[in-house]
Scaffold this motif. Sequence first.
Motif, PDB file in Angstrom:
ATOM      1  N   SER A   1      47.760  61.978 127.218  1.00 52.81           N
ATOM      2  CA  SER A   1      48.894  61.182 127.693  1.00 52.81           C
ATOM      3  C   SER A   1      50.146  61.666 126.980  1.00 52.81           C
ATOM      4  N   GLY A   2      51.252  61.676 127.729  1.00 55.24           N
ATOM      5  CA  GLY A   2      52.500  62.159 127.133  1.00 55.24           C
ATOM      6  C   GLY A   2      52.326  63.561 126.602  1.00 55.24           C
ATOM      7  N   LEU A   3      52.658  63.752 125.314  1.00 54.68           N
ATOM      8  CA  LEU A   3      52.471  65.046 124.663  1.00 54.68           C
ATOM      9  C   LEU A   3      51.279  65.012 123.711  1.00 54.68           C
ATOM     10  N   ARG A   4      50.399  64.033 123.888  1.00 58.73           N
ATOM     11  CA  ARG A   4      49.180  63.958 123.106  1.00 58.73           C
ATOM     12  C   ARG A   4      48.086  64.759 123.808  1.00 58.73           C
ATOM     13  N   PHE A   5      47.163  65.320 123.034  1.00 62.28           N
ATOM     14  CA  PHE A   5      46.140  66.151 123.636  1.00 62.28           C
ATOM     15  C   PHE A   5      44.887  66.193 122.764  1.00 62.28           C
ATOM     16  N   ASP A   6      43.784  66.588 123.404  1.00 60.75           N
ATOM     17  CA  ASP A   6      42.520  66.810 122.712  1.00 60.75           C
ATOM     18  C   ASP A   6      42.320  68.307 122.539  1.00 60.75           C
ATOM     19  N   SER A   7      41.779  68.702 121.391  1.00 56.46           N
ATOM     20  CA  SER A   7      41.462  70.109 121.143  1.00 56.46           C
ATOM     21  C   SER A   7      40.074  70.395 121.696  1.00 56.46           C
ATOM     22  N   ARG A   8      39.967  71.381 122.628  1.00 54.97           N
ATOM     23  CA  ARG A   8      38.700  71.627 123.315  1.00 54.97           C
ATOM     24  C   ARG A   8      38.367  73.115 123.364  1.00 54.97           C
ATOM     25  N   ALA A   9      37.072  73.390 123.390  1.00 54.93           N
ATOM     26  CA  ALA A   9      36.512  74.716 123.695  1.00 54.93           C
ATOM     27  C   ALA A   9      37.036  75.836 122.804  1.00 54.93           C
ATOM     28  N   ALA A  10      37.341  75.557 121.555  1.00 51.02           N
ATOM     29  CA  ALA A  10      37.844  76.586 120.642  1.00 51.02           C
ATOM     30  C   ALA A  10      36.772  77.640 120.374  1.00 51.02           C
ATOM     31  N   THR A  11      37.177  78.890 120.295  1.00 50.83           N
ATOM     32  CA  THR A  11      36.238  79.974 120.004  1.00 50.83           C
ATOM     33  C   THR A  11      36.092  80.208 118.507  1.00 50.83           C
ATOM     34  N   GLY A  12      36.856  79.480 117.707  1.00 46.84           N
ATOM     35  CA  GLY A  12      36.780  79.594 116.252  1.00 46.84           C
ATOM     36  C   GLY A  12      37.466  78.393 115.618  1.00 46.84           C
ATOM     37  N   ARG A  13      37.570  78.415 114.312  1.00 45.28           N
ATOM     38  CA  ARG A  13      38.126  77.271 113.586  1.00 45.28           C
ATOM     39  C   ARG A  13      39.646  77.171 113.751  1.00 45.28           C
ATOM     40  N   LEU A  14      40.340  78.297 113.796  1.00 44.35           N
ATOM     41  CA  LEU A  14      41.798  78.293 113.759  1.00 44.35           C
ATOM     42  C   LEU A  14      42.448  77.488 114.886  1.00 44.35           C
ATOM     43  N   PRO A  15      42.059  77.666 116.157  1.00 47.78           N
ATOM     44  CA  PRO A  15      42.694  76.876 117.217  1.00 47.78           C
ATOM     45  C   PRO A  15      42.584  75.370 116.994  1.00 47.78           C
ATOM     46  N   THR A  16      41.445  74.923 116.487  1.00 50.58           N
ATOM     47  CA  THR A  16      41.236  73.487 116.283  1.00 50.58           C
ATOM     48  C   THR A  16      42.119  72.944 115.167  1.00 50.58           C
ATOM     49  N   VAL A  17      42.174  73.656 114.035  1.00 47.34           N
ATOM     50  CA  VAL A  17      42.975  73.154 112.914  1.00 47.34           C
ATOM     51  C   VAL A  17      44.468  73.213 113.243  1.00 47.34           C
ATOM     52  N   LEU A  18      44.893  74.185 114.038  1.00 50.35           N
ATOM     53  CA  LEU A  18      46.304  74.240 114.432  1.00 50.35           C
ATOM     54  C   LEU A  18      46.642  73.131 115.424  1.00 50.35           C
ATOM     55  N   ASP A  19      45.701  72.787 116.302  1.00 45.65           N
ATOM     56  CA  ASP A  19      45.917  71.643 117.192  1.00 45.65           C
ATOM     57  C   ASP A  19      46.084  70.359 116.375  1.00 45.65           C
ATOM     58  N   THR A  20      45.218  70.185 115.386  1.00 45.24           N
ATOM     59  CA  THR A  20      45.310  69.001 114.531  1.00 45.24           C
ATOM     60  C   THR A  20      46.650  68.958 113.813  1.00 45.24           C
ATOM     61  N   LEU A  21      47.098  70.082 113.318  1.00 51.98           N
ATOM     62  CA  LEU A  21      48.385  70.164 112.618  1.00 51.98           C
ATOM     63  C   LEU A  21      49.541  69.797 113.539  1.00 51.98           C
ATOM     64  N   GLN A  22      49.490  70.244 114.789  1.00 54.16           N
ATOM     65  CA  GLN A  22      50.561  69.911 115.737  1.00 54.16           C
ATOM     66  C   GLN A  22      50.590  68.422 116.044  1.00 54.16           C
ATOM     67  N   GLN A  23      49.417  67.823 116.135  1.00 46.54           N
ATOM     68  CA  GLN A  23      49.372  66.383 116.366  1.00 46.54           C
ATOM     69  C   GLN A  23      49.944  65.627 115.177  1.00 46.54           C
ATOM     70  N   GLU A  24      49.665  66.114 113.981  1.00 49.02           N
ATOM     71  CA  GLU A  24      50.149  65.435 112.778  1.00 49.02           C
ATOM     72  C   GLU A  24      51.658  65.587 112.609  1.00 49.02           C
ATOM     73  N   THR A  25      52.190  66.759 112.895  1.00 48.42           N
ATOM     74  CA  THR A  25      53.621  67.016 112.698  1.00 48.42           C
ATOM     75  C   THR A  25      54.458  66.655 113.923  1.00 48.42           C
ATOM     76  N   GLY A  26      53.805  66.541 115.083  1.00 44.18           N
ATOM     77  CA  GLY A  26      54.537  66.234 116.311  1.00 44.18           C
ATOM     78  C   GLY A  26      55.356  67.396 116.831  1.00 44.18           C
ATOM     79  N   GLU A  27      55.040  68.611 116.380  1.00 45.36           N
ATOM     80  CA  GLU A  27      55.778  69.792 116.813  1.00 45.36           C
ATOM     81  C   GLU A  27      54.847  71.000 116.819  1.00 45.36           C
ATOM     82  N   GLY A  28      55.312  72.067 117.487  1.00 47.53           N
ATOM     83  CA  GLY A  28      54.534  73.288 117.521  1.00 47.53           C
ATOM     84  C   GLY A  28      54.562  73.926 118.899  1.00 47.53           C
ATOM     85  N   PRO A  29      53.988  75.106 119.042  1.00 48.42           N
ATOM     86  CA  PRO A  29      54.056  75.842 120.311  1.00 48.42           C
ATOM     87  C   PRO A  29      53.360  75.148 121.473  1.00 48.42           C
TER      88      PRO A  29
END
Length: 239
Positions: free
Chosen positions: A67-95
Amino acid sequence: MAVGEFGDADPMHDDSCEVRLWGRLDSAARRMYSEGTCLDDTLRVITSAAVDLIPGAEHAGISLRTSGLRFDSRAATGRLPTVLDTLQQETGEGPCVESMQERGTVLVDDMRVEKRWPNFASEAVVLGAGSLLALCLYTGDVHGVLHVHSSCPGAFDHRSVDIGTRLATHAAIAVIAASREEQLRSALASRDMIGQATGILMERFEVDADEAFALLRKLSQERNVPLRRIAGYVVDAGR
């Protein structure tokens, strides 16, 4: 650019390589529709194809919009995509946040000098992000973002963007098709569960179908619990 299976020649000047590449991309698109028996399967096909096809990609993930700009992190092929998704949710910014907001492609050439999202970028470097390409999954509405990552700065170029954009177009259509199929299966399962619960109440209290359903709805409203869950309780108790 990653050489990988393309060899040392520049693919832009190798027609046969171009034909093979686009053939592989079309094959990946067919797998999104034919092998994706559920949404999770479809997402895994997409991220696997992204790593395989997009020059420079080491890992991929999907930020699936909730909803809005909130999202779930899915189907990552490694750890990095997931932790960066979490970081974007926490900071409210990112690519990925910007890609959803602007409905477009966002390229981070060198995370070490990225100024657009200072809170995100500084932490992303520590986590191992060198460069990143975010591709919006868009079909009239934003469904999420396909993002690919490299530990090296400058990993993605115009060719990465071209291939990624075409892949994201197929991916967006596959995601919405898989989502609708999943919603349909869920609706059918709910209808079946409610039908079973109604039958149990009809037999136990000797009421007709309308009265049994009204009782289910009353229980749902009184307890503020979804109707399907109430039906599940009744079916479990009946068993």
